[in-house]
Design an enzyme around this catalytic site. Structure first.
Site, PDB file in Angstrom:
ATOM      1  N   GLU A  53       0.819  -1.210   0.000  1.00  0.00           N
ATOM      2  CA  GLU A  53       0.000   0.000   0.000  1.00  0.00           C
ATOM      3  C   GLU A  53       0.857   1.265   0.000  1.00  0.00           C
ATOM      4  O   GLU A  53       0.576   2.232  -0.731  1.00  0.00           O
ATOM      5  CB  GLU A  53      -0.924   0.011   1.222  1.00  0.00           C
ATOM      6  CG  GLU A  53      -1.904  -1.165   1.269  1.00  0.00           C
ATOM      7  CD  GLU A  53      -1.380  -2.348   2.046  1.00  0.00           C
ATOM      8  OE1 GLU A  53      -2.180  -3.023   2.713  1.00  0.00           O
ATOM      9  OE2 GLU A  53      -0.148  -2.612   2.005  1.00  0.00           O
ATOM     10  N   CYS A  87      -0.134   0.369   7.573  1.00  0.00           N
ATOM     11  CA  CYS A  87      -0.610   0.744   6.234  1.00  0.00           C
ATOM     12  C   CYS A  87      -1.938   1.484   6.320  1.00  0.00           C
ATOM     13  O   CYS A  87      -2.239   2.343   5.482  1.00  0.00           O
ATOM     14  CB  CYS A  87      -0.759  -0.496   5.364  1.00  0.00           C
ATOM     15  SG  CYS A  87       0.823  -1.276   4.972  1.00  0.00           S
ATOM     16  N   ALA A 157      10.578 -37.890  -6.779  1.00  0.00           N
ATOM     17  CA  ALA A 157      10.531 -38.379  -8.160  1.00  0.00           C
ATOM     18  C   ALA A 157      10.545 -39.892  -8.116  1.00  0.00           C
ATOM     19  O   ALA A 157      11.259 -40.500  -7.307  1.00  0.00           O
ATOM     20  CB  ALA A 157      11.726 -37.856  -8.953  1.00  0.00           C
ATOM     21  N   THR A 202      18.918 -39.933   4.057  1.00  0.00           N
ATOM     22  CA  THR A 202      19.124 -39.166   2.831  1.00  0.00           C
ATOM     23  C   THR A 202      20.457 -38.428   2.867  1.00  0.00           C
ATOM     24  O   THR A 202      21.199 -38.402   1.878  1.00  0.00           O
ATOM     25  CB  THR A 202      17.974 -38.156   2.626  1.00  0.00           C
ATOM     26  OG1 THR A 202      16.761 -38.873   2.405  1.00  0.00           O
ATOM     27  CG2 THR A 202      18.239 -37.245   1.439  1.00  0.00           C
ATOM     28  N   ASP A 206      23.345 -39.515   0.261  1.00  0.00           N
ATOM     29  CA  ASP A 206      23.482 -38.618  -0.881  1.00  0.00           C
ATOM     30  C   ASP A 206      24.396 -37.425  -0.635  1.00  0.00           C
ATOM     31  O   ASP A 206      24.803 -36.762  -1.587  1.00  0.00           O
ATOM     32  CB  ASP A 206      22.104 -38.087  -1.290  1.00  0.00           C
ATOM     33  CG  ASP A 206      21.131 -39.198  -1.662  1.00  0.00           C
ATOM     34  OD1 ASP A 206      21.590 -40.326  -1.928  1.00  0.00           O
ATOM     35  OD2 ASP A 206      19.923 -38.937  -1.674  1.00  0.00           O
ATOM     36  N   LEU A 295       8.791 -39.251   4.049  1.00  0.00           N
ATOM     37  CA  LEU A 295       7.601 -38.894   3.272  1.00  0.00           C
ATOM     38  C   LEU A 295       6.386 -39.695   3.738  1.00  0.00           C
ATOM     39  O   LEU A 295       5.295 -39.149   3.922  1.00  0.00           O
ATOM     40  CB  LEU A 295       7.859 -39.145   1.784  1.00  0.00           C
ATOM     41  CG  LEU A 295       8.851 -38.197   1.098  1.00  0.00           C
ATOM     42  CD1 LEU A 295       9.289 -38.773  -0.236  1.00  0.00           C
ATOM     43  CD2 LEU A 295       8.237 -36.810   0.913  1.00  0.00           C
TER      44      LEU A 295
END
Length: 348
Positions: A53, A87, A157, A202, A206, A295
């Site tokens: 704003e 604002c 994936a 992980t 990795d 997951l």
């Protein structure tokens, strides 16, 4: 399309320019319209900077026209002092007498108070123009305040036969499932969120960096790591200084390159405990890129808002199974030989 919808659409176009830049503030765009059309516009560009704003008001050279103007904004203007002045005060001082708001701010410190302040100053206030679209743009901000936790995005994936990796040792390279273009897209996503989460396995397998380095200057998210027994080697990439790192563990926390450790019991309430901690730190979104176990934990607890799953044409025959995800898709995008399927949880 009527005039209100037209200019609210423009507010949203401006608002999303702040994606990945203004969090934990919401994304806001503002358009000021006079008799002859748009007088000025602005958006919240960076956290700590002027709000939409104020930027819109400052963009107008001839401020004499404010008394006949309409100010459009996708989110209720703030009435309180934060890093910047209210604002609502700037709008009132401008002399504008008509304000159109997309949706109410879900933050309890703001909710309804900005609207009341404008009305008390004699301003005509309309609320709810493109409300659904306005809420969608700030889905992270809304989820954070309404559910008292970050907005959770799951991402992985998988091959055409349902695997996220081949079975291997940590000395063997991870199986490349998708194309190079997908990696760039993932780095762009990382730059849009405040945190990225993975588990111990992980990191050990990795040695990822978990940054947005391929996204052309995007800020890398906070790296959130689960390491119950502190098994991750201290020379791992997540302990570099490219991005901040937060480790959840049950063990006594060592000092390590400025990395922060939080002790939590790794029990049935672990996920909620971690989300509570992130909430107290004002982390409004997290992308979970962990392996199958992490997951699966989020899916089973129904702790997710959005999922982005890449399906490759490649087959492995055997390997680490992808999470079971029996939910209807909300859309798909072809990326060469890969397909990105988008999902939204039913509560969104």
């Amino acid at each position: 399309m009527n005039q209100h919808d037209k200019y609210m659409h423009r507010c949203l176009e401006l608002a999303v320019r702040g994606l990945g830049r203004v969090a934990p503030n919401p994304m806001v765009g503002c358009v000021i319209v006079g008799d002859s059309g748009v007088m000025g516009e602005g958006h919240h560009d960076i956290f700590g900077g002027p709000h939409a704003e104020v930027n819109a008001l400052n963009s107008v050279e001839n401020k004499a026209g404010f008394k006949e103007a309409i100010l459009y904004v996708n989110l209720e203007p703030c009435p309180n002092h934060g890093k910047t002045p209210p604002c609502t005060d700037a709008i009132i001082a401008s002399g504008i007498k008509h304000v159109v708001i997309g949706c109410v701010d879900p933050n309890p410190e703001v909710k309804g108070k900005g609207i009341e302040k404008l009305k008390a100053a004699g301003i005509n206030v309309e609320i709810g123009v493109l409300e659904k679209e306005c809420i969608e743009v700030n889905k992270r901000f809304v989820t954070f305040h309404e559910r008292k936790r970050p907005y959770i995005i799951l991402k992985w994936a998988q091959t055409s036969d349902g695997f996220i990796d081949r079975k291997r040792t940590k000395d063997e390279a991870r199986e490349k499932i998708t194309q190079d273009e997908v990696e760039i897209m993932v780095h762009l996503w990382r730059g849009q969120e405040q945190a990225i989460m993975v588990g111990t396995h992980t990191v050990i397998m990795d040695n990822p960096r978990l940054t947005a380095r391929k996204a052309g200057g995007s800020k890398s998210p906070l790296r959130v790591i689960l390491d119950k027994s502190l098994k991750i080697p201290t020379n791992s990439n997540i302990f570099d200084k490219e991005a901040p790192t937060l480790v959840f563990t049950e063990q006594t926390s060592p000092g390590n390159n400025g990395v922060e450790y939080v002790n939590l019991p790794f029990d049935a309430k672990l996920l909620q405990s971690m989300l509570n901690e992130l909430y107290t730190r004002n982390i409004q979104s997290v992308i979970v890129e962990g392996g199958e176990k992490l997951l699966k934990s989020f899916i089973e607890k129904d702790l997710w808002d959005e999922a982005k799953v890449f399906y490759s044409g490649k087959a492995l025959g055997d390997g680490v199974p992808a999470p079971s995800f029996p939910f209807p898709s909300k859309g798909e995008i072809k990326i060469g030989d890969d397909t990105l399927i988008l999902y939204r949880n039913r509560h969104m």
